[in-house]
Design a protein around this motif. Structure first.
Motif, PDB file in Angstrom:
ATOM      1  N   ARG A  76      -6.000  -1.155 -18.250  1.00 25.44           N
ATOM      2  CA  ARG A  76      -5.480  -2.071 -17.235  1.00 25.44           C
ATOM      3  C   ARG A  76      -3.989  -2.272 -17.503  1.00 25.44           C
ATOM      4  O   ARG A  76      -3.557  -2.258 -18.636  1.00 25.44           O
ATOM      5  CB  ARG A  76      -6.205  -3.396 -17.275  1.00 25.44           C
ATOM      6  CG  ARG A  76      -7.665  -3.259 -16.894  1.00 25.44           C
ATOM      7  CD  ARG A  76      -8.340  -4.611 -16.836  1.00 25.44           C
ATOM      8  NE  ARG A  76      -9.736  -4.459 -16.521  1.00 25.44           N
ATOM      9  CZ  ARG A  76     -10.229  -4.338 -15.296  1.00 25.44           C
ATOM     10  NH1 ARG A  76      -9.413  -4.357 -14.261  1.00 25.44           N
ATOM     11  NH2 ARG A  76     -11.509  -4.194 -15.087  1.00 25.44           N
ATOM     12  N   THR A  78      -2.212  -5.035 -16.367  1.00 25.01           N
ATOM     13  CA  THR A  78      -1.951  -6.377 -15.870  1.00 25.01           C
ATOM     14  C   THR A  78      -1.030  -7.211 -16.752  1.00 25.01           C
ATOM     15  O   THR A  78      -0.655  -8.308 -16.388  1.00 25.01           O
ATOM     16  CB  THR A  78      -3.277  -7.130 -15.675  1.00 25.01           C
ATOM     17  OG1 THR A  78      -4.044  -7.024 -16.872  1.00 25.01           O
ATOM     18  CG2 THR A  78      -4.067  -6.558 -14.526  1.00 25.01           C
ATOM     19  N   ALA A  90       2.736  -1.573 -13.569  1.00 24.54           N
ATOM     20  CA  ALA A  90       2.396  -1.763 -12.160  1.00 24.54           C
ATOM     21  C   ALA A  90       1.746  -0.513 -11.582  1.00 24.54           C
ATOM     22  O   ALA A  90       0.769  -0.613 -10.825  1.00 24.54           O
ATOM     23  CB  ALA A  90       3.638  -2.137 -11.361  1.00 24.54           C
ATOM     24  N   ARG A  91       2.238   0.667 -11.947  1.00 23.17           N
ATOM     25  CA  ARG A  91       1.674   1.910 -11.419  1.00 23.17           C
ATOM     26  C   ARG A  91       0.230   2.088 -11.863  1.00 23.17           C
ATOM     27  O   ARG A  91      -0.635   2.457 -11.075  1.00 23.17           O
ATOM     28  CB  ARG A  91       2.514   3.102 -11.846  1.00 23.17           C
ATOM     29  CG  ARG A  91       3.881   3.111 -11.186  1.00 23.17           C
ATOM     30  CD  ARG A  91       4.726   4.254 -11.634  1.00 23.17           C
ATOM     31  NE  ARG A  91       4.162   5.518 -11.154  1.00 23.17           N
ATOM     32  CZ  ARG A  91       4.534   6.699 -11.581  1.00 23.17           C
ATOM     33  NH1 ARG A  91       5.484   6.796 -12.493  1.00 23.17           N
ATOM     34  NH2 ARG A  91       3.983   7.788 -11.110  1.00 23.17           N
ATOM     35  N   ASP A  93      -1.897  -0.328 -12.948  1.00 21.03           N
ATOM     36  CA  ASP A  93      -2.740  -1.373 -12.386  1.00 21.03           C
ATOM     37  C   ASP A  93      -2.989  -1.158 -10.895  1.00 21.03           C
ATOM     38  O   ASP A  93      -4.116  -1.323 -10.424  1.00 21.03           O
ATOM     39  CB  ASP A  93      -2.126  -2.756 -12.628  1.00 21.03           C
ATOM     40  CG  ASP A  93      -3.137  -3.851 -12.380  1.00 21.03           C
ATOM     41  OD1 ASP A  93      -4.257  -3.776 -12.933  1.00 21.03           O
ATOM     42  OD2 ASP A  93      -2.820  -4.779 -11.616  1.00 21.03           O
ATOM     43  N   ASN A  94      -1.968  -0.775 -10.153  1.00 23.46           N
ATOM     44  CA  ASN A  94      -2.154  -0.521  -8.719  1.00 23.46           C
ATOM     45  C   ASN A  94      -3.109   0.633  -8.480  1.00 23.46           C
ATOM     46  O   ASN A  94      -3.970   0.566  -7.602  1.00 23.46           O
ATOM     47  CB  ASN A  94      -0.816  -0.256  -8.033  1.00 23.46           C
ATOM     48  CG  ASN A  94       0.035  -1.500  -7.949  1.00 23.46           C
ATOM     49  OD1 ASN A  94      -0.467  -2.619  -7.977  1.00 23.46           O
ATOM     50  ND2 ASN A  94       1.339  -1.309  -7.865  1.00 23.46           N
ATOM     51  N   ARG A  97      -6.698  -0.475  -9.165  1.00 24.48           N
ATOM     52  CA  ARG A  97      -7.220  -1.326  -8.090  1.00 24.48           C
ATOM     53  C   ARG A  97      -7.625  -0.517  -6.859  1.00 24.48           C
ATOM     54  O   ARG A  97      -8.519  -0.894  -6.121  1.00 24.48           O
ATOM     55  CB  ARG A  97      -6.194  -2.381  -7.701  1.00 24.48           C
ATOM     56  CG  ARG A  97      -5.991  -3.436  -8.763  1.00 24.48           C
ATOM     57  CD  ARG A  97      -4.817  -4.342  -8.382  1.00 24.48           C
ATOM     58  NE  ARG A  97      -4.399  -5.149  -9.479  1.00 24.48           N
ATOM     59  CZ  ARG A  97      -4.683  -6.450  -9.589  1.00 24.48           C
ATOM     60  NH1 ARG A  97      -5.387  -7.046  -8.673  1.00 24.48           N
ATOM     61  NH2 ARG A  97      -4.257  -7.122 -10.636  1.00 24.48           N
ATOM     62  N   LEU A  98      -6.963   0.608  -6.634  1.00 25.15           N
ATOM     63  CA  LEU A  98      -7.283   1.453  -5.488  1.00 25.15           C
ATOM     64  C   LEU A  98      -8.645   2.118  -5.601  1.00 25.15           C
ATOM     65  O   LEU A  98      -9.250   2.472  -4.590  1.00 25.15           O
ATOM     66  CB  LEU A  98      -6.214   2.540  -5.309  1.00 25.15           C
ATOM     67  CG  LEU A  98      -4.852   2.073  -4.824  1.00 25.15           C
ATOM     68  CD1 LEU A  98      -3.869   3.235  -4.861  1.00 25.15           C
ATOM     69  CD2 LEU A  98      -4.943   1.490  -3.425  1.00 25.15           C
TER      70      LEU A  98
END
Length: 139
Positions: A76, A78, A90-91, A93-94, A97-98
């Protein structure tokens, strides 16, 4: 500071071996033997070592916990908003999430992208594995 739970035999052994390995490569290791409950409280602290924080702890997970990027805790991105001072990415985690939002074909593509990002960010270091067959993530 390396936290080692003295009353959790498996994690104590991992901590002892890890401390020895770190010392052998020239790292000064401050081992702190604590009980399991105290270790959990310390892990929640994000303060610097000088203020009661920590640097390293050893743990293990079931292979099933690491099989799916959507639930793999160690990848993760986060950051400090999460427990155990996870890295900020951010890359990563994003992308993670996808996984929950797409069909199987997209999920496989996103999972592959997560693997690439994990090699760029190195959010954790896996220093051992059991004798089980490799998971799809390892291939």
């Amino acid at each position: 500071m390396l936290l080692i739970p003295s009353d959790f035999p498996t994690l104590k052994a991992l901590g002892d071996v890890g401390a020895d390995m770190l010392q052998r490569i020239g790292i000064n290791v401050d081992t702190q033997y604590v009980d399991w409950g105290s270790m959990l409280q310390r892990l929640a602290k994000t303060d610097p070592v000088e203020q009661g924080g920590w640097s390293i702890f050893h743990t293990y997970w079931s292979g099933l916990d690491q099989l799916d990027p959507a639930v793999h805790v160690s990848i993760r991105g986060t950051g400090r908003a999460a427990s155990l001072r996870l890295p900020t990415s951010a890359r990563l985690d994003n992308a993670r999430r996808l996984v929950d939002r797409h069909d199987t074909g997209s999920t496989e593509r996103i999972a592959a992208a997560i693997q690439v990002q994990v090699f760029e960010d190195v959010p954790y270091i896996r220093w051992g594995r059991s004798c089980h067959p490799p998971s799809p993530i390892d291939r």
